[in-house]
Design an enzyme around this catalytic site. Structure first.
Site, PDB file in Angstrom:
ATOM      1  N   THR A 204      50.778  16.262 -16.395  1.00  0.00           N
ATOM      2  CA  THR A 204      50.000  16.352 -17.627  1.00  0.00           C
ATOM      3  C   THR A 204      50.687  15.631 -18.782  1.00  0.00           C
ATOM      4  O   THR A 204      51.906  15.594 -18.841  1.00  0.00           O
ATOM      5  CB  THR A 204      49.841  17.844 -17.974  1.00  0.00           C
ATOM      6  OG1 THR A 204      49.006  18.427 -16.987  1.00  0.00           O
ATOM      7  CG2 THR A 204      49.235  18.071 -19.336  1.00  0.00           C
ATOM      8  N   ARG A 232      37.945  24.581 -11.115  1.00  0.00           N
ATOM      9  CA  ARG A 232      39.047  25.296 -11.789  1.00  0.00           C
ATOM     10  C   ARG A 232      39.402  24.596 -13.107  1.00  0.00           C
ATOM     11  O   ARG A 232      39.505  23.388 -13.182  1.00  0.00           O
ATOM     12  CB  ARG A 232      40.268  25.312 -10.874  1.00  0.00           C
ATOM     13  CG  ARG A 232      41.518  25.959 -11.491  1.00  0.00           C
ATOM     14  CD  ARG A 232      42.454  24.908 -12.064  1.00  0.00           C
ATOM     15  NE  ARG A 232      43.740  25.478 -12.489  1.00  0.00           N
ATOM     16  CZ  ARG A 232      44.655  24.780 -13.172  1.00  0.00           C
ATOM     17  NH1 ARG A 232      44.425  23.530 -13.509  1.00  0.00           N
ATOM     18  NH2 ARG A 232      45.779  25.342 -13.536  1.00  0.00           N
ATOM     19  N   VAL A 233      39.570  25.375 -14.159  1.00  0.00           N
ATOM     20  CA  VAL A 233      39.993  24.818 -15.445  1.00  0.00           C
ATOM     21  C   VAL A 233      41.345  25.424 -15.800  1.00  0.00           C
ATOM     22  O   VAL A 233      41.522  26.641 -15.702  1.00  0.00           O
ATOM     23  CB  VAL A 233      38.948  25.119 -16.546  1.00  0.00           C
ATOM     24  CG1 VAL A 233      39.470  24.697 -17.906  1.00  0.00           C
ATOM     25  CG2 VAL A 233      37.636  24.396 -16.243  1.00  0.00           C
ATOM     26  N   GLY A 234      42.277  24.571 -16.170  1.00  0.00           N
ATOM     27  CA  GLY A 234      43.616  25.046 -16.518  1.00  0.00           C
ATOM     28  C   GLY A 234      43.772  25.308 -18.006  1.00  0.00           C
ATOM     29  O   GLY A 234      42.793  25.519 -18.732  1.00  0.00           O
ATOM     30  N   ASP A 235      45.009  25.277 -18.444  1.00  0.00           N
ATOM     31  CA  ASP A 235      45.303  25.603 -19.848  1.00  0.00           C
ATOM     32  C   ASP A 235      45.088  24.429 -20.806  1.00  0.00           C
ATOM     33  O   ASP A 235      44.870  24.631 -21.999  1.00  0.00           O
ATOM     34  CB  ASP A 235      46.779  26.024 -19.967  1.00  0.00           C
ATOM     35  CG  ASP A 235      47.711  24.905 -19.502  1.00  0.00           C
ATOM     36  OD1 ASP A 235      47.506  24.362 -18.396  1.00  0.00           O
ATOM     37  OD2 ASP A 235      48.641  24.553 -20.255  1.00  0.00           O
ATOM     38  N   THR A 257      52.103  25.445 -14.794  1.00  0.00           N
ATOM     39  CA  THR A 257      51.036  26.177 -14.103  1.00  0.00           C
ATOM     40  C   THR A 257      50.132  26.820 -15.144  1.00  0.00           C
ATOM     41  O   THR A 257      50.473  27.833 -15.758  1.00  0.00           O
ATOM     42  CB  THR A 257      51.641  27.260 -13.173  1.00  0.00           C
ATOM     43  OG1 THR A 257      52.623  26.632 -12.347  1.00  0.00           O
ATOM     44  CG2 THR A 257      50.579  27.879 -12.291  1.00  0.00           C
ATOM     45  N   GLY A 258      48.970  26.205 -15.312  1.00  0.00           N
ATOM     46  CA  GLY A 258      48.081  26.556 -16.413  1.00  0.00           C
ATOM     47  C   GLY A 258      47.694  28.018 -16.491  1.00  0.00           C
ATOM     48  O   GLY A 258      47.498  28.572 -17.578  1.00  0.00           O
TER      49      GLY A 258
END
Ligand code: ASP
Length: 341
Positions: A204, A232-235, A257-258
């Site tokens: 990222t 899936r959506v992360g942070d 790791t979001g």
């Protein structure tokens, strides 16, 4: 008396002007990251290392050029992130990782510390520079976060070209997915198996900038995690988790790791420790990354970059390395990859 008041009134614009001039002189600085993870010297070919360092430098300088000519911190953040999105080295834009279904789904966000305005997009598949779309969401809609098809329709309506999926393909990321699938015994395209989140490589990208008017901005862009579940959506596109900026405290962008970042509201927590508890930026960022994040998810869970309004910079991470760099208020430029530099 009336004359005195008139005279005073005539001085007011002057006073306002000199305050503005003073504000234009605020020290400028920028800090970026290109992801944290298991990045060890012994596994890094020298040529690849040189490419990483050169691209980090290019991103820093693109953002700094905006700040130097008096541009807004938001524009500087975008300029720096765009360079990393366009590079296949990083897990954002071109070079994004593949999800379990063999697709690239991209997330990005940015935030303005002066107004607390923010924009974000998630799970877009055809946007070359998701950070630019996040900016449009902030500027052109009353919303903060648009996802999937709606986000892409909005992009089209704004005149942004949609890219074919093939643009995002890189052999390296495809091979990483194949390896992850082999490890768990599944195959690309299947949506049946709940994928494990594999690997400890987070590519990222993010940036925090401080402009001549003393305004902070932060942004983050990512392809998420290799082999993540479809949808899936992360942070990274979640304001307060992967990105936050508030001129009263700091700007911050995370990588890791979001899921843990979301559960900790990590970047906002860094800012809040400064605002409500009086910690400095290094103490606040350390608390979240080296203590809270480790306590929740263990080591190897990620890192953060953060900068306060005076240009103090913190870049803690609990992984083996983190691609990172800054140009500080003295104009000093530096890029780093490993823990021991
Ligand atoms: N934080 C990102 C996510 O969980 C991954 C990364 O930092 O590389 O989507």
């Amino acid at each position: 008396m009336r004359y005195l008041l008139c005279w005073l009134a005539s001085l007011l614009p002057l006073a306002a002007m000199s305050a503005e001039t003073a504000a234009q002189d605020h020290p400028i600085a920028i800090v970026i990251h290109g992801g944290a993870g298991t990045i060890s010297r012994k596994d890094m070919p020298p040529q690849l290392e040189a490419e990483y360092r050169a691209t980090l430098k290019q991103a820093l300088e693109a953002g700094y050029a905006v700040l130097k000519r008096g541009g807004a911190s938001l524009d500087a953040v975008q300029a720096a992130i765009r360079v990393m999105e366009d590079s296949p080295l990083f897990n954002a834009g071109k070079g994004a990782v593949f999800d379990h279904a063999g697709k690239n789904e991209l997330d990005a966000s940015l935030m303005d510390g002066a107004t607390l305005k923010a924009g974000a997009v998630a799970a877009v598949q055809h946007i070359k520079n998701p950070i630019d779309l996040a900016r449009l969401v902030m500027d052109k809609t009353p919303h903060v976060l648009l996802v999937g098809e709606g986000a892409e329709e909005f992009a089209k309506a704004q005149g942004m070209p949609l890219m074919p999926a093939s643009y995002f393909y890189t052999q390296r990321r495809w091979d990483e997915l194949q390896q992850a699938l082999k490890d768990e015994g599944g195959k690309a395209g299947s949506r049946e198996i709940h994928p494990g989140i594999s690997g400890r490589h987070y590519g990222t990208v993010g940036a925090v900038a401080l402009d001549r008017q003393g305004r902070l901005a932060a942004g983050t862009s990512t392809g998420g995690l290799t082999n993540k579940y479809y949808g899936r959506v992360g942070d990274s596109p979640i304001i307060g988790a992967g990105t936050y900026a508030d001129d009263r405290s700091c700007g911050a962008s995370g990588t890791g790791t979001g899921e843990y970042f979301i559960r900790l509201g990590l970047t906002k927590a860094v800012c809040d420790l400064m605002l409500y508890k009086g910690l400095n930026v290094a103490q606040a960022a350390d608390q979240l990354v080296m203590h809270d994040l480790v306590q929740l998810g263990g080591m190897d869970t990620g890192g953060v970059i953060a900068m306060d309004r005076d240009g103090h910079i913190a870049m803690p991470f609990n992984t083996e390395g983190m691609y990172r760099g800054y140009i500080d208020t003295a104009g000093k430029e530096a890029v780093f990859i490993y823990m021991d530099e």
